[in-house]
Design a protein around this motif. Structure first.
Motif, PDB file in Angstrom:
ATOM      1  N   ILE A 125       0.855  -1.194   0.000  1.00 28.12           N
ATOM      2  CA  ILE A 125       0.000   0.000   0.000  1.00 28.12           C
ATOM      3  C   ILE A 125       0.888   1.240   0.000  1.00 28.12           C
ATOM      4  O   ILE A 125       1.788   1.363   0.836  1.00 28.12           O
ATOM      5  N   GLY A 126       0.637   2.134  -0.922  1.00 27.59           N
ATOM      6  CA  GLY A 126       1.298   3.433  -0.933  1.00 27.59           C
ATOM      7  C   GLY A 126       0.272   4.526  -0.658  1.00 27.59           C
ATOM      8  O   GLY A 126      -0.809   4.531  -1.257  1.00 27.59           O
ATOM      9  N   LYS A 135      -3.414  16.370  -8.998  1.00 22.77           N
ATOM     10  CA  LYS A 135      -4.219  15.206  -9.371  1.00 22.77           C
ATOM     11  C   LYS A 135      -4.340  14.254  -8.184  1.00 22.77           C
ATOM     12  O   LYS A 135      -3.433  14.139  -7.367  1.00 22.77           O
ATOM     13  N   THR A 136      -5.473  13.569  -8.103  1.00 22.36           N
ATOM     14  CA  THR A 136      -5.632  12.534  -7.089  1.00 22.36           C
ATOM     15  C   THR A 136      -5.550  11.172  -7.763  1.00 22.36           C
ATOM     16  O   THR A 136      -5.781  11.037  -8.966  1.00 22.36           O
ATOM     17  N   LEU A 137      -5.228  10.175  -6.988  1.00 25.29           N
ATOM     18  CA  LEU A 137      -5.121   8.806  -7.503  1.00 25.29           C
ATOM     19  C   LEU A 137      -5.532   7.853  -6.400  1.00 25.29           C
ATOM     20  O   LEU A 137      -4.981   7.879  -5.307  1.00 25.29           O
ATOM     21  N   VAL A 138      -6.516   7.019  -6.687  1.00 29.81           N
ATOM     22  CA  VAL A 138      -6.907   5.961  -5.763  1.00 29.81           C
ATOM     23  C   VAL A 138      -7.141   4.711  -6.598  1.00 29.81           C
ATOM     24  O   VAL A 138      -8.120   4.622  -7.345  1.00 29.81           O
ATOM     25  N   LYS A 139      -6.214   3.744  -6.512  1.00 31.58           N
ATOM     26  CA  LYS A 139      -6.312   2.515  -7.302  1.00 31.58           C
ATOM     27  C   LYS A 139      -5.983   1.320  -6.418  1.00 31.58           C
ATOM     28  O   LYS A 139      -5.038   1.371  -5.625  1.00 31.58           O
ATOM     29  N   THR A 140      -6.772   0.260  -6.559  1.00 33.52           N
ATOM     30  CA  THR A 140      -6.484  -0.976  -5.830  1.00 33.52           C
ATOM     31  C   THR A 140      -6.553  -2.159  -6.784  1.00 33.52           C
ATOM     32  O   THR A 140      -7.279  -2.142  -7.791  1.00 33.52           O
ATOM     33  N   TYR A 141      -5.787  -3.194  -6.437  1.00 32.72           N
ATOM     34  CA  TYR A 141      -5.693  -4.394  -7.273  1.00 32.72           C
ATOM     35  C   TYR A 141      -5.821  -5.640  -6.404  1.00 32.72           C
ATOM     36  O   TYR A 141      -5.435  -5.643  -5.232  1.00 32.72           O
ATOM     37  N   ALA A 142      -6.325  -6.701  -7.028  1.00 41.00           N
ATOM     38  CA  ALA A 142      -6.338  -8.026  -6.407  1.00 41.00           C
ATOM     39  C   ALA A 142      -5.712  -8.987  -7.409  1.00 41.00           C
ATOM     40  O   ALA A 142      -6.251  -9.175  -8.510  1.00 41.00           O
ATOM     41  N   ASN A 143      -4.572  -9.554  -7.053  1.00 40.15           N
ATOM     42  CA  ASN A 143      -3.753 -10.300  -7.997  1.00 40.15           C
ATOM     43  C   ASN A 143      -3.486  -9.417  -9.214  1.00 40.15           C
ATOM     44  O   ASN A 143      -2.930  -8.346  -9.067  1.00 40.15           O
ATOM     45  N   GLY A 182     -13.966  -2.045  -2.669  1.00 37.63           N
ATOM     46  CA  GLY A 182     -14.171  -3.233  -1.850  1.00 37.63           C
ATOM     47  C   GLY A 182     -13.262  -3.231  -0.632  1.00 37.63           C
ATOM     48  O   GLY A 182     -12.840  -2.177  -0.133  1.00 37.63           O
ATOM     49  N   SER A 183     -12.917  -4.409  -0.154  1.00 28.90           N
ATOM     50  CA  SER A 183     -12.291  -4.575   1.156  1.00 28.90           C
ATOM     51  C   SER A 183     -10.952  -3.860   1.301  1.00 28.90           C
ATOM     52  O   SER A 183     -10.682  -3.247   2.344  1.00 28.90           O
ATOM     53  N   LEU A 184     -10.080  -3.927   0.296  1.00 26.57           N
ATOM     54  CA  LEU A 184      -8.769  -3.290   0.421  1.00 26.57           C
ATOM     55  C   LEU A 184      -8.905  -1.773   0.490  1.00 26.57           C
ATOM     56  O   LEU A 184      -8.335  -1.129   1.378  1.00 26.57           O
ATOM     57  N   LEU A 185      -9.669  -1.200  -0.426  1.00 28.26           N
ATOM     58  CA  LEU A 185      -9.855   0.251  -0.423  1.00 28.26           C
ATOM     59  C   LEU A 185     -10.570   0.711   0.835  1.00 28.26           C
ATOM     60  O   LEU A 185     -10.166   1.703   1.459  1.00 28.26           O
ATOM     61  N   ASP A 186     -11.610   0.002   1.236  1.00 27.81           N
ATOM     62  CA  ASP A 186     -12.344   0.397   2.451  1.00 27.81           C
ATOM     63  C   ASP A 186     -11.436   0.337   3.676  1.00 27.81           C
ATOM     64  O   ASP A 186     -11.504   1.211   4.556  1.00 27.81           O
ATOM     65  N   GLY A 187     -10.582  -0.683   3.742  1.00 29.72           N
ATOM     66  CA  GLY A 187      -9.652  -0.785   4.866  1.00 29.72           C
ATOM     67  C   GLY A 187      -8.689   0.387   4.908  1.00 29.72           C
ATOM     68  O   GLY A 187      -8.406   0.936   5.980  1.00 29.72           O
ATOM     69  N   ILE A 188      -8.184   0.797   3.741  1.00 25.17           N
ATOM     70  CA  ILE A 188      -7.264   1.940   3.669  1.00 25.17           C
ATOM     71  C   ILE A 188      -7.966   3.213   4.131  1.00 25.17           C
ATOM     72  O   ILE A 188      -7.452   3.951   4.989  1.00 25.17           O
ATOM     73  N   LEU A 189      -9.140   3.497   3.567  1.00 27.17           N
ATOM     74  CA  LEU A 189      -9.851   4.731   3.896  1.00 27.17           C
ATOM     75  C   LEU A 189     -10.268   4.777   5.359  1.00 27.17           C
ATOM     76  O   LEU A 189     -10.119   5.810   6.030  1.00 27.17           O
ATOM     77  N   GLU A 190     -10.787   3.672   5.861  1.00 30.47           N
ATOM     78  CA  GLU A 190     -11.226   3.648   7.262  1.00 30.47           C
ATOM     79  C   GLU A 190     -10.037   3.764   8.218  1.00 30.47           C
ATOM     80  O   GLU A 190     -10.136   4.380   9.287  1.00 30.47           O
ATOM     81  N   GLY A 191      -8.895   3.197   7.831  1.00 32.18           N
ATOM     82  CA  GLY A 191      -7.692   3.339   8.646  1.00 32.18           C
ATOM     83  C   GLY A 191      -7.226   4.778   8.701  1.00 32.18           C
ATOM     84  O   GLY A 191      -6.822   5.279   9.768  1.00 32.18           O
ATOM     85  N   GLN A 203      -9.903  13.544  -0.678  1.00 31.48           N
ATOM     86  CA  GLN A 203      -9.471  14.790  -1.295  1.00 31.48           C
ATOM     87  C   GLN A 203      -7.964  14.962  -1.118  1.00 31.48           C
ATOM     88  O   GLN A 203      -7.453  14.870  -0.012  1.00 31.48           O
ATOM     89  N   GLN A 204      -7.278  15.180  -2.214  1.00 30.23           N
ATOM     90  CA  GLN A 204      -5.812  15.321  -2.254  1.00 30.23           C
ATOM     91  C   GLN A 204      -5.080  14.019  -1.917  1.00 30.23           C
ATOM     92  O   GLN A 204      -3.873  13.994  -1.695  1.00 30.23           O
ATOM     93  N   LEU A 205      -5.814  12.906  -1.885  1.00 29.49           N
ATOM     94  CA  LEU A 205      -5.218  11.608  -1.563  1.00 29.49           C
ATOM     95  C   LEU A 205      -4.640  10.950  -2.807  1.00 29.49           C
ATOM     96  O   LEU A 205      -5.246  10.959  -3.879  1.00 29.49           O
ATOM     97  N   MET A 206      -3.458  10.377  -2.662  1.00 31.82           N
ATOM     98  CA  MET A 206      -2.871   9.511  -3.669  1.00 31.82           C
ATOM     99  C   MET A 206      -2.604   8.169  -2.998  1.00 31.82           C
ATOM    100  O   MET A 206      -1.820   8.093  -2.043  1.00 31.82           O
ATOM    101  N   ALA A 207      -3.291   7.131  -3.451  1.00 37.63           N
ATOM    102  CA  ALA A 207      -3.162   5.824  -2.804  1.00 37.63           C
ATOM    103  C   ALA A 207      -3.207   4.714  -3.846  1.00 37.63           C
ATOM    104  O   ALA A 207      -4.041   4.726  -4.754  1.00 37.63           O
ATOM    105  N   VAL A 208      -2.298   3.773  -3.696  1.00 33.61           N
ATOM    106  CA  VAL A 208      -2.275   2.577  -4.536  1.00 33.61           C
ATOM    107  C   VAL A 208      -2.120   1.378  -3.614  1.00 33.61           C
ATOM    108  O   VAL A 208      -1.267   1.385  -2.717  1.00 33.61           O
ATOM    109  N   GLY A 209      -2.952   0.365  -3.818  1.00 35.10           N
ATOM    110  CA  GLY A 209      -2.860  -0.831  -2.983  1.00 35.10           C
ATOM    111  C   GLY A 209      -3.028  -2.085  -3.813  1.00 35.10           C
ATOM    112  O   GLY A 209      -3.763  -2.094  -4.805  1.00 35.10           O
TER     113      GLY A 209
END
Length: 347
Positions: free
Chosen positions: A223-224, A234-242, A250-259, A284-290
């Motif tokens: 997770i970055g 620019k904002t970036l919010v992307k998650t991957y499974a395999n 879903g679960s990975l993104l929700d876990g990141i945001l709630e954390g 807002q202003q978040l850049m996250a990749v998981g």
């Protein structure tokens, strides 16, 4: 009851296996194929792909273990009601013609097929062979009015390389006399994608930047997280499974945001700051990749773009909250800047 014959069924109902019969469906085919062939190869495999036109390709895998591939091909040729490798089966079924061998030569091929019908097989495996080559042309009676450019192929390959850090991908465009070759190899994996995106921001260094990696049961994750300096970045919010991007979260993104929310609220409470933060404002202003990787990944819905793993979500939420809290407690300037993003201003 009608007998199930895998190649006939795939040609009759291709959408059941790859979704839309267009570029996204072709990418789904490649996802299956690459996943099956690279799954058991933990060394440093090399994937070379040659683009000739929308329909015709050559794929060469190097530094891999051929034994599982040969076993899968053998079973596909012997059993019409059993699919040993979804990736190989789909490619055989939906190609006008396909040949699978060891390299460019006149030697007998391992397998050849036309429109899903297997014609020639030879499963002897020379011990010196650590490669496999697949030449194929998609069936234009299935992929009608199909368009898939070299540029589209490279976009997909680059993303696949981010998600598979031990893999080197080499792509060549043979559709024109203007030679073009692209190499994708990212030992840092999705952290490289994350850093590349941050470097594109016009206003420099982010307010904070975290890189988290760990394991939960049989699942590995990376997770970055960063917050950009100004709202206009620019904002970036992307998650991957395999190897799949989970477009709908879903679960990975929700876990990141709630954390993030738990940590920011906890820090604000200690600082006696009045803030307003929720799942919308925290982005807002978040850049996250998981990314999460492991066997038996669970999705919600038939299109498999929403991760459905509540235990993983709970774990990620706790890890992200702990990491962010620890970082902000050690970096007072960053703490003040982050809290300022969520200050509840009096009207």
């Amino acid at each position: 009851m009608q007998e199930y014959i895998w190649n006939e069924h795939m040609r009759l109902r291709p959408s059941m296996y790859v979704g839309m019969i267009n570029g996204s469906g072709f990418i789904e085919m490649l996802q299956f194929l690459f996943g099956d062939i690279l799954k058991k190869n933990n060394s440093n495999p090399i994937l070379k792909i040659y683009y000739y036109n929308d329909y015709t390709y050559k794929i060469h895998f190097e530094s891999i273990d051929n034994s599982k591939i040969l076993s899968d091909l053998n079973e596909l040729s012997l059993y019409k009601d059993k699919i040993s490798s979804m990736g190989l089966a789909i490619l055989i079924a939906l190609s006008e013609q396909i040949s699978i061998g060891y390299e460019d030569s006149n030697e007998e091929k391992i397998l050849t097929a036309q429109q899903g019908n297997i014609i020639v097989t030879n499963f002897e495996n020379p011990e010196t062979q650590k490669s496999i080559q697949i030449d194929f042309t998609l069936d234009n009676t299935i992929f009608k009015e199909f368009q898939f450019s070299y540029f589209s192929l490279c976009n997909y390959l680059k993303q696949f390389a981010y998600l598979n850090p031990t893999l080197k991908i080499i792509a060549e465009d043979n559709s024109t006399t203007d030679f073009q070759r692209n190499v994708y190899h990212f030992p840092k994996g999705i952290f490289q994608e994350f850093n590349d995106f941050i470097l594109q921001q016009p206003y420099g260094k982010p307010l904070l930047q975290l890189e988290i990696e760990g394991q939960n049961e049989d699942y590995e994750y990376k997770i970055g997280i960063a917050y950009s300096t100004l709202w206009c970045d620019k904002t970036l919010v992307k998650t991957y499974a395999n190897n799949k991007e989970t477009y709908f979260g879903g679960s990975l993104l929700d876990g990141i945001l709630e954390g993030l929310i738990v940590s920011i609220k906890d820090i604000a409470k200690r600082e006696i700051s009045s803030i307003s933060v929720n799942k919308n404002s925290v982005k807002q202003q978040l850049m996250a990749v998981g990314a999460v990787r492991g066997e038996n990944i669970v999705f919600y819905g038939s299109i498999q773009r929403t991760l459905g793993m509540p235990k993983l979500k709970k774990h990620i939420k706790q890890v992200v909250a702990n990491k962010l809290t620890s970082y902000l407690e050690s970096n007072s300037d960053a703490k003040d800047e982050i809290l300022n993003l969520f200050v509840k201003w009096e009207e």
